[in-house]
Design a protein around this motif. Sequence first.
Motif, short mmCIF file in Angstrom:
data_model
loop_
_atom_site.label_atom_id
_atom_site.label_comp_id
_atom_site.label_asym_id
_atom_site.label_seq_id
_atom_site.Cartn_x
_atom_site.Cartn_y
_atom_site.Cartn_z
N LYS A 99 4.17 19.13 94.27
CA LYS A 99 4.56 17.51 95.05
C LYS A 99 3.47 17.23 95.50
CE LYS A 99 7.65 15.63 98.28
NZ LYS A 99 6.59 14.63 98.65
N GLU A 100 2.46 17.82 96.25
CA GLU A 100 0.98 17.21 96.55
C GLU A 100 0.28 16.67 95.48
OE1 GLU A 100 2.50 19.85 97.42
OE2 GLU A 100 1.78 20.79 99.59
N ALA A 101 0.25 17.48 94.40
CA ALA A 101 -0.39 17.11 93.24
C ALA A 101 -0.06 15.80 92.55
CB ALA A 101 -0.50 18.28 92.03
N VAL A 102 1.27 15.49 92.63
CA VAL A 102 1.85 14.22 92.04
C VAL A 102 1.49 13.21 92.73
CG1 VAL A 102 3.89 12.97 91.58
CG2 VAL A 102 3.96 15.38 90.96
N ASP A 103 1.35 13.27 93.89
CA ASP A 103 1.02 12.16 95.03
C ASP A 103 -0.45 11.83 94.79
OD1 ASP A 103 3.59 11.99 96.02
OD2 ASP A 103 3.05 13.47 97.93
N VAL A 104 -1.22 13.02 94.59
CA VAL A 104 -2.71 12.72 94.56
C VAL A 104 -3.03 12.12 93.17
CG1 VAL A 104 -4.92 13.89 94.33
CG2 VAL A 104 -3.43 14.60 96.18
N PHE A 105 -2.37 12.46 92.04
CA PHE A 105 -2.69 12.01 90.79
C PHE A 105 -1.95 10.52 90.57
CE2 PHE A 105 -2.33 16.34 88.89
CZ PHE A 105 -3.43 16.49 88.63
N VAL A 106 -1.26 10.19 91.31
CA VAL A 106 -0.85 8.60 91.52
C VAL A 106 -1.77 8.04 92.22
CG1 VAL A 106 0.87 7.13 92.74
CG2 VAL A 106 1.78 9.25 91.38
N GLU A 107 -2.38 8.57 93.11
CA GLU A 107 -3.51 7.72 93.71
C GLU A 107 -4.86 7.74 93.02
OE1 GLU A 107 -6.27 8.61 98.15
OE2 GLU A 107 -4.45 9.71 97.80
N ALA A 108 -4.99 8.70 92.49
CA ALA A 108 -6.10 8.48 91.26
C ALA A 108 -6.20 7.55 90.37
CB ALA A 108 -6.47 10.09 90.48
N ILE A 109 -4.76 7.42 89.87
CA ILE A 109 -4.66 6.38 88.80
C ILE A 109 -4.55 5.02 89.41
CG2 ILE A 109 -3.67 7.72 87.10
CD1 ILE A 109 -0.91 7.05 87.63
#
Length: 575
Positions: free
Chosen positions: A170-180
């Motif tokens: 879940k945390e990974a999804v949030d961080v990837f969205v922030e990255a893109i």
Amino acid sequence: MKMAALCSEFGDLVQIKKQLISVISLCKERGLLHSAKWASELAFALDPLPKDELPPSAPFTEEDAQDLDALTLAKSYFDLKEYDRAAYFLKGCCSQKAYFLYMYSRYLSGEKKKDDETVDSLGPLEKGQVRNEALRELRVELSKKHNAGELDGFTLYLYGVVLRKLDLLKEAVDVFVEAIHTLPLHWGAWLELSNLVTNIEMLKSLSLPDCWIKDFFMAHMYTELQMIKEALQKYQNLIEAGFSKSTYIISQIAVAYHNIRDIDQALTLFNELRDQDPYRIDNMDTFSNLLYVKSMKPELSYLAHNLVEIDKYRVETCCVIGNYYSLRSQHEKAALYFQRALKLNPRCLGAWTLMGHEYMEMKNTSAAIQAYRHAIEVNKRDYRAWYGLGQTYEILKMPFYCLYYYRKAHQLRPNDSRMLVALGESYEKLSQQVEAKKCYWRAYSVGDVEKMALLKLAKLHEQLNESDDAAQCYMLYIQDIFSCGEQLEHAEVSTALRYLGQYYFKNKLYDEASLCAQRCCDYNDAREEGKALLRQISQVRDQIETPSADLFAPLSNNNTPVRRVSPLNLISFTP
């Protein structure tokens, strides 16, 4: 560099080309070679830019100048896969570029040690507890920087990868969205995010930047989620927008056709791809799957030899050779090559699934189960692994397990008749006839690729003494088989004709019964019964002449939705 401001509509292909050239340079500096390759292939598909239109180099800060020597030295070590050495010389550097390479080197060092240990100490099917020891330290350090808002787009991507590896999804999804959002043109971040999206609802809930690259991501996601019609439409739009020369798009469309089993169309596209890019190895394992299904032994042999000449230690090459040996029924050799592929890349989804198939052929069900489970760990969306598990438990005569795994496969491929027929068989074994009927009828409704659903439904009605429904299904089955223009090898037309002959005879429809009996005489296994029925009809007709009624009166009230059809004109069909 703020890429968000650079995003544009497809109308300005020159601007898109500039953005691609810029991001290629940024990815190469950081050792992100796969993202650089993807952007380079896309840029190559667009027209070249005149010299005065080429984008300027990324701005060079004071910190970059200070770290230049250490970064240059460390990058040379990094390129030679001396990751610990690269990290040592980058320790203490201040620039964003140097910090990313420092953290990335530590991450890759841990991954390399983990893979080496896995290959050395474990068999291909053993789970093992080998971990990347660097992950926890990296997470702690990146988390502090993240909370302070000090991570750029690339380092956010790395933070997301670390979280995913630690199963903090879940945390990974949030961080990837922030990255893109921070760096929309980095394809690697989009690709990592795609691996974590499990269904269309989750995809719709994501807050994604409004950038042209989002269309590539959505097309990729539609393919992954088996929404092939939507995926093909997206790719068609991209071609019309100016990417008609893109080998990436051609390969993705070919994969999409492979997923819906439009084999001829997929083969045409893969051959076109090979003409444009003869030394390409990416996606050739999928191409070999198609050649395998079509039993094209010479073509598969040529492909295998060709890839061995290009690079015999690539995962795809090993999978192609494995498929070649499998087609020749040399299953031990095939499994050996799939194992070799997994030594090169333990996260190779196709190799795990194909190895499961080989173990099934060798009747090694426990090894097959382990292989399929590994495939699901790599990608929970792999319907082939769920379906394979269902088949394995079917061999082990464990229908409750079959039902669970076939349900999973059906959820991923709701319109695949093979999943529905398998589900129906499982329900039938568990004496849940109502559910079984629904599955078989649904399989027929969505386009029964194996032409088995109606036959199974008819036999089920026959067992339950629902003669009207059984006759209706047998009749539809015969029409379906003959409408193909060629008789399928497994077709049980004689079974259907035998039943229909007896059914019409009992219902005093002697003309139809006579036609069925005559057709039975065309089949060795039904000839005697056909002759016997003709004699019976002849005896009855001598006593009484009964006119033919409408073939089907209203059918019995039943859960199976059956449509009315006119009487079967058997004369029009030539067996």
